[in-house]
Design an enzyme around this catalytic site. Structure first.
Site, mmCIF file in Angstrom:
data_model
loop_
_atom_site.group_PDB
_atom_site.id
_atom_site.type_symbol
_atom_site.label_atom_id
_atom_site.label_comp_id
_atom_site.label_asym_id
_atom_site.label_seq_id
_atom_site.Cartn_x
_atom_site.Cartn_y
_atom_site.Cartn_z
ATOM 1 N N ASP A 39 0.834 -1.213 0.000
ATOM 2 C CA ASP A 39 0.000 0.000 0.000
ATOM 3 C C ASP A 39 0.865 1.259 0.000
ATOM 4 O O ASP A 39 1.983 1.265 0.519
ATOM 5 C CB ASP A 39 -0.905 -0.013 1.237
ATOM 6 C CG ASP A 39 -2.058 0.966 1.107
ATOM 7 O OD1 ASP A 39 -2.354 1.417 -0.019
ATOM 8 O OD2 ASP A 39 -2.675 1.285 2.148
ATOM 9 N N GLY A 40 0.322 2.326 -0.582
ATOM 10 C CA GLY A 40 0.988 3.625 -0.515
ATOM 11 C C GLY A 40 1.518 4.146 -1.844
ATOM 12 O O GLY A 40 2.215 5.171 -1.869
ATOM 13 N N ARG A 43 0.197 7.778 -2.534
ATOM 14 C CA ARG A 43 0.817 8.800 -1.687
ATOM 15 C C ARG A 43 2.278 9.024 -2.084
ATOM 16 O O ARG A 43 2.785 10.137 -2.032
ATOM 17 C CB ARG A 43 0.705 8.401 -0.211
ATOM 18 C CG ARG A 43 -0.650 8.744 0.384
ATOM 19 C CD ARG A 43 -0.888 8.006 1.682
ATOM 20 N NE ARG A 43 -1.315 6.637 1.426
ATOM 21 C CZ ARG A 43 -1.524 5.732 2.351
ATOM 22 N NH1 ARG A 43 -1.314 6.036 3.627
ATOM 23 N NH2 ARG A 43 -1.950 4.533 2.034
ATOM 24 N N TRP A 44 2.946 7.963 -2.491
ATOM 25 C CA TRP A 44 4.339 8.097 -2.945
ATOM 26 C C TRP A 44 4.390 9.043 -4.140
ATOM 27 O O TRP A 44 5.237 9.938 -4.198
ATOM 28 C CB TRP A 44 4.873 6.717 -3.327
ATOM 29 C CG TRP A 44 6.310 6.664 -3.760
ATOM 30 C CD1 TRP A 44 7.403 6.437 -2.973
ATOM 31 C CD2 TRP A 44 6.816 6.842 -5.093
ATOM 32 N NE1 TRP A 44 8.559 6.457 -3.729
ATOM 33 C CE2 TRP A 44 8.225 6.701 -5.030
ATOM 34 C CE3 TRP A 44 6.223 7.099 -6.335
ATOM 35 C CZ2 TRP A 44 9.046 6.811 -6.157
ATOM 36 C CZ3 TRP A 44 7.033 7.222 -7.458
ATOM 37 C CH2 TRP A 44 8.431 7.070 -7.360
ATOM 38 N N HIS A 56 2.270 3.526 -9.056
ATOM 39 C CA HIS A 56 2.011 2.109 -9.346
ATOM 40 C C HIS A 56 3.187 1.501 -10.125
ATOM 41 O O HIS A 56 3.576 0.360 -9.895
ATOM 42 C CB HIS A 56 0.710 1.959 -10.133
ATOM 43 C CG HIS A 56 -0.511 2.379 -9.359
ATOM 44 N ND1 HIS A 56 -0.731 1.988 -8.056
ATOM 45 C CD2 HIS A 56 -1.572 3.152 -9.699
ATOM 46 C CE1 HIS A 56 -1.873 2.513 -7.626
ATOM 47 N NE2 HIS A 56 -2.403 3.226 -8.597
ATOM 48 N N SER A 84 -7.398 -5.361 -4.933
ATOM 49 C CA SER A 84 -8.476 -5.965 -4.152
ATOM 50 C C SER A 84 -9.779 -5.964 -4.934
ATOM 51 O O SER A 84 -9.930 -5.221 -5.921
ATOM 52 C CB SER A 84 -8.676 -5.191 -2.842
ATOM 53 O OG SER A 84 -9.330 -3.957 -3.092
ATOM 54 N N SER A 85 -10.722 -6.777 -4.496
ATOM 55 C CA SER A 85 -12.033 -6.777 -5.180
ATOM 56 C C SER A 85 -12.690 -5.404 -5.053
ATOM 57 O O SER A 85 -13.449 -4.992 -5.921
ATOM 58 C CB SER A 85 -12.943 -7.888 -4.644
ATOM 59 O OG SER A 85 -12.823 -8.039 -3.266
ATOM 60 N N LEU A 150 10.860 -20.455 -5.178
ATOM 61 C CA LEU A 150 10.004 -19.486 -4.481
ATOM 62 C C LEU A 150 8.600 -19.607 -5.057
ATOM 63 O O LEU A 150 8.420 -19.625 -6.273
ATOM 64 C CB LEU A 150 10.518 -18.055 -4.705
ATOM 65 C CG LEU A 150 9.599 -16.947 -4.165
ATOM 66 C CD1 LEU A 150 9.551 -16.952 -2.645
ATOM 67 C CD2 LEU A 150 10.040 -15.571 -4.659
ATOM 68 N N ARG A 207 2.094 -4.809 6.191
ATOM 69 C CA ARG A 207 1.397 -3.773 5.423
ATOM 70 C C ARG A 207 2.241 -2.513 5.443
ATOM 71 O O ARG A 207 2.639 -2.039 6.510
ATOM 72 C CB ARG A 207 0.008 -3.463 5.978
ATOM 73 C CG ARG A 207 -0.701 -2.425 5.077
ATOM 74 C CD ARG A 207 -2.140 -2.164 5.458
ATOM 75 N NE ARG A 207 -2.768 -1.291 4.461
ATOM 76 C CZ ARG A 207 -4.032 -1.366 4.070
ATOM 77 N NH1 ARG A 207 -4.812 -2.290 4.579
ATOM 78 N NH2 ARG A 207 -4.507 -0.535 3.165
ATOM 79 N N GLU A 226 1.652 -13.254 12.364
ATOM 80 C CA GLU A 226 2.208 -12.061 13.006
ATOM 81 C C GLU A 226 1.970 -10.886 12.064
ATOM 82 O O GLU A 226 2.169 -11.008 10.853
ATOM 83 C CB GLU A 226 3.721 -12.236 13.237
ATOM 84 C CG GLU A 226 4.078 -13.345 14.210
ATOM 85 C CD GLU A 226 3.543 -13.074 15.609
ATOM 86 O OE1 GLU A 226 3.539 -11.903 16.043
ATOM 87 O OE2 GLU A 226 3.126 -14.049 16.270
#
Ligand code: IPE
Ligand code: IPE
Ligand code: MG
Length: 261
Positions: A39-40, A43-44, A56, A84-85, A150, A207, A226
């Site tokens: 997220d962000g 704002r970046w 993005h 996200s949906s 991975l 997050r 966690e």
């Protein structure tokens, strides 16, 4: 809210620190599965006077760095919340930018990911994307299914509540057809109906951007994860942040409801 706007260059300059930290933490087993709410980006971009799409784009670069970090730290599973949906509610122009970037990412990155031994998976309602993207997603999964270094899962058009409802619907349908005894439905059976059935539950959920919420991400699977909320915007997230997150995880004491040791 304090948001540190560390530059990408600074994050990369911290790579040496990351490597040292990785060595120091080598004694502790890394989390098996790290899930990240990236997220962000907006704002970046805003903090630089740039359009959101620039954020993005920079966010997609950060994904590349994090794949490399995960491999270096021996993390076997990475799940990234990319769309996200609920993100379909954004303005049409931003949706076009995001789907365009996804299309570009798939076409430009999959071959390299394959070479690096990455197995790609996608969770979420992929049918909401354009047909060519749906085809690229399926091709990427097939092209990398022999890899195991991975396991990289991108959550696209993903919403945890929709995922849980779909699993409930599948269970009800199977029961109606006589293929599933309702009394036999337990957490293992139900978990097997989720889109994440092939994965271990996340051990660590990160997050970025300072927001402290899950925004409909892996609600079932996060039961004992966690949680780590970081004041860094996703495009600035680099190897040093990843290393510090792994170190923070190593300091946590997981109890799963049992008495402390
Ligand atoms: C995360 O960045 C990317 C997506 C949700 C697609 P945002 O676009 O949410 O950026 P902010 O939260 O507005 O800064
Ligand atoms: C969550 O971020 C989804 C992704 C990072 C892909 P949002 O920016 O959509 O979440 P909210 O709206 O702030 O909760
Ligand atoms: Mg956001």
């Amino acid at each position: 809210m304090q948001v540190s706007v560390m530059t990408t260059a600074a994050a990369e300059a911290d790579e040496a620190v990351a490597a040292v930290t990785a060595d120091r933490e080598a004694a502790d087993p890394p989390p098996r599965h790290v899930a990240i709410i990236m997220d962000g980006n907006g704002r970046w971009a805003a903090s630089r006077g740039l359009p959101r799409v620039a954020g993005h784009r920079a966010g997609a670069q950060a994904v590349r760095r994090i794949v490399e970090s995960a491999i270096r730290h021996g993390v076997g599973w990475i799940t990234l919340y990319a769309f996200s949906s609920e993100n379909w509610r954004r303005p049409a122009g931003e949706i076009i930018d995001l789907t365009g970037l996804l299309r570009h990412y798939l076409r430009s990155e999959v071959a390299e990911l394959k070479r690096e031994g990455v197995r790609l998976r996608f969770i979420g309602d992929r049918d909401r994307f354009d047909a060519d993207i749906v085809a690229d997603l399926t091709d990427a999964e097939h092209a990398t299914e022999g890899n195991s270094r991975l396991n990289l899962t991108l959550a696209l058009s993903y919403g945890a509540r929709a995922e849980i409802v779909a699993a409930a619907r599948a269970a009800a349908r199977a029961a109606r057809l006589g293929n599933l005894d309702p009394e036999a439905i337990d957490e293992t059976v139900f978990g097997g109906l989720l889109s994440t059935s092939a994965m271990p539950d996340p051990d660590l959920i990160i997050r970025t951007s300072g927001e402290q919420r899950l925004s409909n991400f892996l609600l079932w699977q996060a039961a004992y994860a966690e949680l780590l909320f970081l004041d860094v915007l996703w495009p600035d997230f680099g190897p040093a942040h990843f290393a510090e997150a792994i170190a923070e995880y190593a300091r946590r004491e997981r109890r799963f409801g049992a008495r402390p040791a």
